[in-house]
Design a protein around this motif. Structure first.
Motif, PDB file in Angstrom:
ATOM      1  N   LEU A   1       0.840  -1.205   0.000  1.00 29.76           N
ATOM      2  CA  LEU A   1       0.000   0.000   0.000  1.00 29.76           C
ATOM      3  C   LEU A   1       0.876   1.255   0.000  1.00 29.76           C
ATOM      4  O   LEU A   1       0.574   2.242  -0.669  1.00 29.76           O
ATOM      5  CB  LEU A   1      -0.902   0.027   1.242  1.00 29.76           C
ATOM      6  N   VAL A   2       1.960   1.211   0.763  1.00 26.73           N
ATOM      7  CA  VAL A   2       2.799   2.401   0.935  1.00 26.73           C
ATOM      8  C   VAL A   2       3.359   2.867  -0.408  1.00 26.73           C
ATOM      9  O   VAL A   2       3.339   4.052  -0.732  1.00 26.73           O
ATOM     10  CB  VAL A   2       3.944   2.130   1.939  1.00 26.73           C
ATOM     11  N   GLY A   3       3.813   1.919  -1.223  1.00 25.15           N
ATOM     12  CA  GLY A   3       4.386   2.270  -2.512  1.00 25.15           C
ATOM     13  C   GLY A   3       3.360   2.863  -3.480  1.00 25.15           C
ATOM     14  O   GLY A   3       3.717   3.624  -4.373  1.00 25.15           O
ATOM     15  N   HIS A   4       2.112   2.494  -3.289  1.00 18.87           N
ATOM     16  CA  HIS A   4       1.075   2.992  -4.201  1.00 18.87           C
ATOM     17  C   HIS A   4       0.428   4.280  -3.718  1.00 18.87           C
ATOM     18  O   HIS A   4      -0.409   4.833  -4.415  1.00 18.87           O
ATOM     19  CB  HIS A   4      -0.001   1.912  -4.412  1.00 18.87           C
ATOM     20  N   ARG A   5       0.755   4.713  -2.526  1.00 18.94           N
ATOM     21  CA  ARG A   5       0.157   5.940  -1.993  1.00 18.94           C
ATOM     22  C   ARG A   5       1.237   7.006  -1.894  1.00 18.94           C
ATOM     23  O   ARG A   5       1.933   7.100  -0.871  1.00 18.94           O
ATOM     24  CB  ARG A   5      -0.480   5.663  -0.614  1.00 18.94           C
ATOM     25  N   ASN A   6       1.397   7.792  -2.939  1.00 19.71           N
ATOM     26  CA  ASN A   6       2.473   8.781  -2.905  1.00 19.71           C
ATOM     27  C   ASN A   6       2.140   9.985  -2.036  1.00 19.71           C
ATOM     28  O   ASN A   6       2.937  10.903  -1.893  1.00 19.71           O
ATOM     29  CB  ASN A   6       2.886   9.209  -4.323  1.00 19.71           C
ATOM     30  N   ASP A   7       0.944   9.976  -1.431  1.00 21.52           N
ATOM     31  CA  ASP A   7       0.613  11.042  -0.485  1.00 21.52           C
ATOM     32  C   ASP A   7       0.995  10.656   0.945  1.00 21.52           C
ATOM     33  O   ASP A   7       0.833  11.459   1.857  1.00 21.52           O
ATOM     34  CB  ASP A   7      -0.883  11.403  -0.574  1.00 21.52           C
ATOM     35  N   TRP A   8       1.480   9.424   1.138  1.00 27.06           N
ATOM     36  CA  TRP A   8       1.957   9.033   2.464  1.00 27.06           C
ATOM     37  C   TRP A   8       3.463   9.274   2.522  1.00 27.06           C
ATOM     38  O   TRP A   8       4.156   9.145   1.518  1.00 27.06           O
ATOM     39  CB  TRP A   8       1.686   7.545   2.729  1.00 27.06           C
TER      40      TRP A   8
END
Lengths: 252, 281, 281, 252
Positions: C134-141
């Motif tokens: 999930l982290v890699g796909h959420r560039n807002d995190w």
């Protein structure tokens, strides 16, 4: 309603003066131990025909928070509180306020209760009205001994809120955030500029349109002593009885 | 039907107080919320020492009394206030004498610190506060640049460390026999219970009904999961008063403030109302 | 007695739905909480477009229906689930066809993001999650080193941006005529209302009593301050069901899943239960 | 209570097997759509003489959370939940789980509902038991297509929790966090090591003390079909009726 109107009492003048600063405000929060600002908020609410909300903190009446002690602060941060009141054991000419004590921290000569939420709410509520009845060099100092909350912040600091005015027992100062200075805008009946200069420890500007603080008219006085006073007496019974002669059961 | 909920022990007030170890950090509520005054008196009788008292977010008579009795080493709070009763005499004296360590805060910092503990995170960001002298005196607070600010835009923000009290101590109107505690809208008490390692609660009364079974009561109930130990104390918030139940005992509070104006007066107050009270209980 | 509370407007369901602008971000509750299904049907009738739908923290039938009707551009949620009814047919089809943008999250991220908006802070830290794709796909995190870690100790921690929905949309059992809304223990609805710019609520019924005046009801009530507009919709959560009030309509939900298995079957469902329903109302 | 005991059904074996893993647990949380782990938790609770708490999420029964959807996650982060269950559309040999879908994200070939709270709870709850009845190469894969939640983390990552065991319809694997590998520890009656190797897509170790999964004795079966079954039927009525022959009004 009182059948024989008397001229505005000093407290009624203050109530009226502060209420006029709450024009077009949607939501004002006020402390349970702040009867004059509280009464002003209730008066302004009457003028708004009920459109304005008034939250009285720490009161069981007119306190509609249901998420615990943090809700007031979260609510302010959400931009849902437009006006609030702060006092200060000391207030200086840059609108810094000191709620900690005089002398050197931590072993202050005189210790006040503490900063409460001032360091936060002063930043987040657009229209913070400083209110302190005592207008003396002891309170209005050149520089506070401790900054509980600063009057101004550098441009890059997130600060949608801040000081709007300072109301005392002698006069009203507007606050100029750009120049970080107070400007005397009105003097209460019976007081003078000379006296105010003597009793104020900080430098301030004087408005070119300096006026006598307008007193409430008979219609407003009737409101204050009538329906507003009844509401005030529910929240601030001791104040309503002492100043307005109203007890919680109705008009005295 | 099986008993599907573990029980919470119910002890005497003195036993409950004994669970507050000397040196513990103890979160307590302000005067308008739930104050476990019977337990506070038990702590004074025992001569508890070196407490790190945390006002959530401020503290009133509890703080003045515990400081007067020498129970407090550190006070972490947004204020110690007796409200309309004026300056807090024992607090003021302790500040002047330098006998307690002050960790002055501002209300939302205490709430945010407890919320950080509630969420199991090491810190919580908070707006405002920058430029307050509080920041310089709290070396456990940190200022960072907001990592979410627009590129090249300065945007300092304060980070507060989690506040995880050893003990949350409060008084509530009602508990049930499974250990659920009703606090209504006074949710700072729930936050305290979530954040603390141990939660000690005195209650006015016990209900035989499951508070969680009634959806109106459930909405204002702290589940037993968070409650370590209970004690019964009818009128247990006296003389402060308890939200929705009884008002403060104004005459007594006035008397406290007068007596506590001097150290010897405070000692007399303690003899009369803290020690004797127990003999008659 | 003065009216000390401002009124919240009460509108028709279609008027309420009209306040959800095309392109708005809309936070909705999961099937076990309060789903404003009458409003969802009104949005489908209107042909709302480009919604950014946020499940708090997950979404059920509301999401499948709105996606099927082409109302959704972006889906931000920890899951879209129909529970025991099996795979969500219109969601599954939209994923396969790539017609919606997915912002997959995990439950506590949604809660924490809303809490950040509730607290007016730009971000919230959260433990766990690191190493999830999930982290890699959420560039807002963002991942930062914990500023409170012991010196020289690596301690990465995730920061999540605030989630401030344009609209919080839900259904509740009861409101009073001042606009206070009772939600009991379903406090994710309160969090949504605190966090959102606009809060639209359909309710089963209105009470003439002030919900905040009864301390048991107050504990589960969202104050009117946070409520933008109300609409009345008896049985308004049908066919999903409403906590504490009525159960899901299992036969109808089963029928939905069967019909929605194909695009044409879904269209027929919409004709029968979304458009016709209105004519008879 | 059933008067003619029948041998343990497969589901009862799983209930018993999982319950044994909950020994000494103070608080176990379980999903509303997880009847076998839920029944196991209720059985373990009976053994604990009521000392163990069981939270059934999303259920109106045995759900004692009162702070909204976030409370489960906060509660886990506070260290107040000792055991939890996760499944997975895919599970690999490093205990990574995939709740997103097969094929390439975001246009997955088969899309699952989503990661729910797995990416969080897997890190924070000490004893996470992976449970998936279907034991096939389709589910137990060499490497998941999407890591919803990783089985292991580098040492410096804060992680008090993680995988404890994997229970399937065929066997039990213990998880070795240090080596990030599963170890076959018991095989359910009627199944074989060869079959398990064929049906498992990932490599695993085999315990030197490999045993047949112990079946519940008559006393435990009486509990499952009696008081535990009654409790189960309140939370998982469809499961209790179908598998245990118990309806919510009592024993069938």
């Amino acid at each position: 309603m009182s059948s024989v109107p008397v001229p505005a009492r000093p407290e009624e003048l203050l109530i009226f003066t502060i209420a006029r600063m709450l024009d077009d405000v949607r939501h004002v929060a006020v402390g349970a131990s702040s009867p004059i600002p509280g009464a002003a908020a209730l008066l302004a609410q009457t003028w708004s025909a009920g459109r304005m909300r008034v939250s009285v903190l720490g009161s069981e009446h007119d306190n509609f928070f249901t998420d615990g002690g943090r809700e007031l602060f979260d609510c302010a941060a959400q931009g849902r509180i437009d006006a609030f009141f702060l006092g200060g054991g000391q207030i200086d000419g840059a609108a810094n306020i000191n709620l900690i004590g005089t002398g050197e921290y931590p072993r202050n000569r005189i210790r006040f209760p503490g900063s409460f939420g001032s360091a936060y709410l002063y930043f987040l509520i657009p229209r913070v009205i400083l209110f302190r009845e005592e207008h003396s060099p002891r309170v209005l100092v050149p520089k506070v001994d401790f900054i509980s909350a600063p009057g101004c912040s550098p441009d890059h600091v997130y600060r949608p809120g801040g000081p709007y005015a300072l109301v005392t027992g002698r006069c009203v100062f507007a606050f100029d955030r750009k120049h970080s200075r107070f400007r005397l805008t009105s003097i209460h009946p019976g007081h003078t500029v000379t006296e105010i200069r003597e009793q104020t420890g900080f430098e301030f500007d004087t408005s070119s349109e300096l006026v006598e603080t307008p007193a409430p008219g008979s219609e407003t006085l009737a409101l204050i002593r009538g329906p507003v006073g009844e509401a005030v007496s529910k929240v601030y019974p001791a104040f309503a009885a002492r100043v307005l002669g109203i007890n919680a059961q109705g008009v005295a | 039907m099986m008993n599907t909920r573990a029980l919470v022990p119910v002890e005497s007030i003195d036993e409950l107080a004994a669970r507050v170890a000397d040196g513990a950090s103890v979160a307590v509520a302000p005067d308008y919320s739930g104050c476990a005054m019977e337990v506070v008196r038990a702590l004074m009788r025992r001569g508890a020492r070196n407490l790190h008292l945390i006002g959530v977010p401020q503290v009133g008579f509890q703080g003045d009394m515990l400081i007067g009795a020498g129970c407090v080493a550190t006070l972490e709070t947004a204020a110690l206030t007796l409200g309309e009763y004026g300056p807090a005499p024992r607090f003021t004296a302790a500040v002047r004498e330098g006998t307690i360590v002050l960790r002055d805060a501002t209300c939302p910092v205490i709430h945010a610190g407890l919320q950080a503990a509630e969420k199991g995170v090491p810190f919580m960001p908070l707006r405002g506060i920058l430029g307050s002298d509080l920041v310089g005196h709290r070396n456990d607070w940190k200022v960072i640049e907001n990592p979410f600010a627009k590129a090249n835009k300065e945007d300092p923000i304060l980070l507060l460390p989690a506040i995880r009290p050893d003990v949350a101590l409060f008084h509530a109107p009602l508990a049930d026999r499974w250990g659920n505690v009703w606090i209504g809208v006074r949710r700072e008490l729930m936050l305290m219970a979530h954040a603390a390692r141990t939660t000690l609660v005195s209650v006015e009364a016990f209900s035989d009904e499951d508070l969680l079974a009634d959806d109106r009561l459930a909405a204002g109930t702290i589940p037993a999961l968070y409650i370590s130990t209970l004690a019964k104390a009818a009128n247990g918030a006296w003389p402060i008063g308890l939200f929705g139940r009884y008002a403060p005992d104004h005459a007594h509070l006035q008397r406290y403030v007068e007596m506590a104006a001097t150290a010897s007066g405070f000692e007399q107050y303690v003899r009369e109302y803290v020690h004797k009270q127990r003999v008659s209980a």
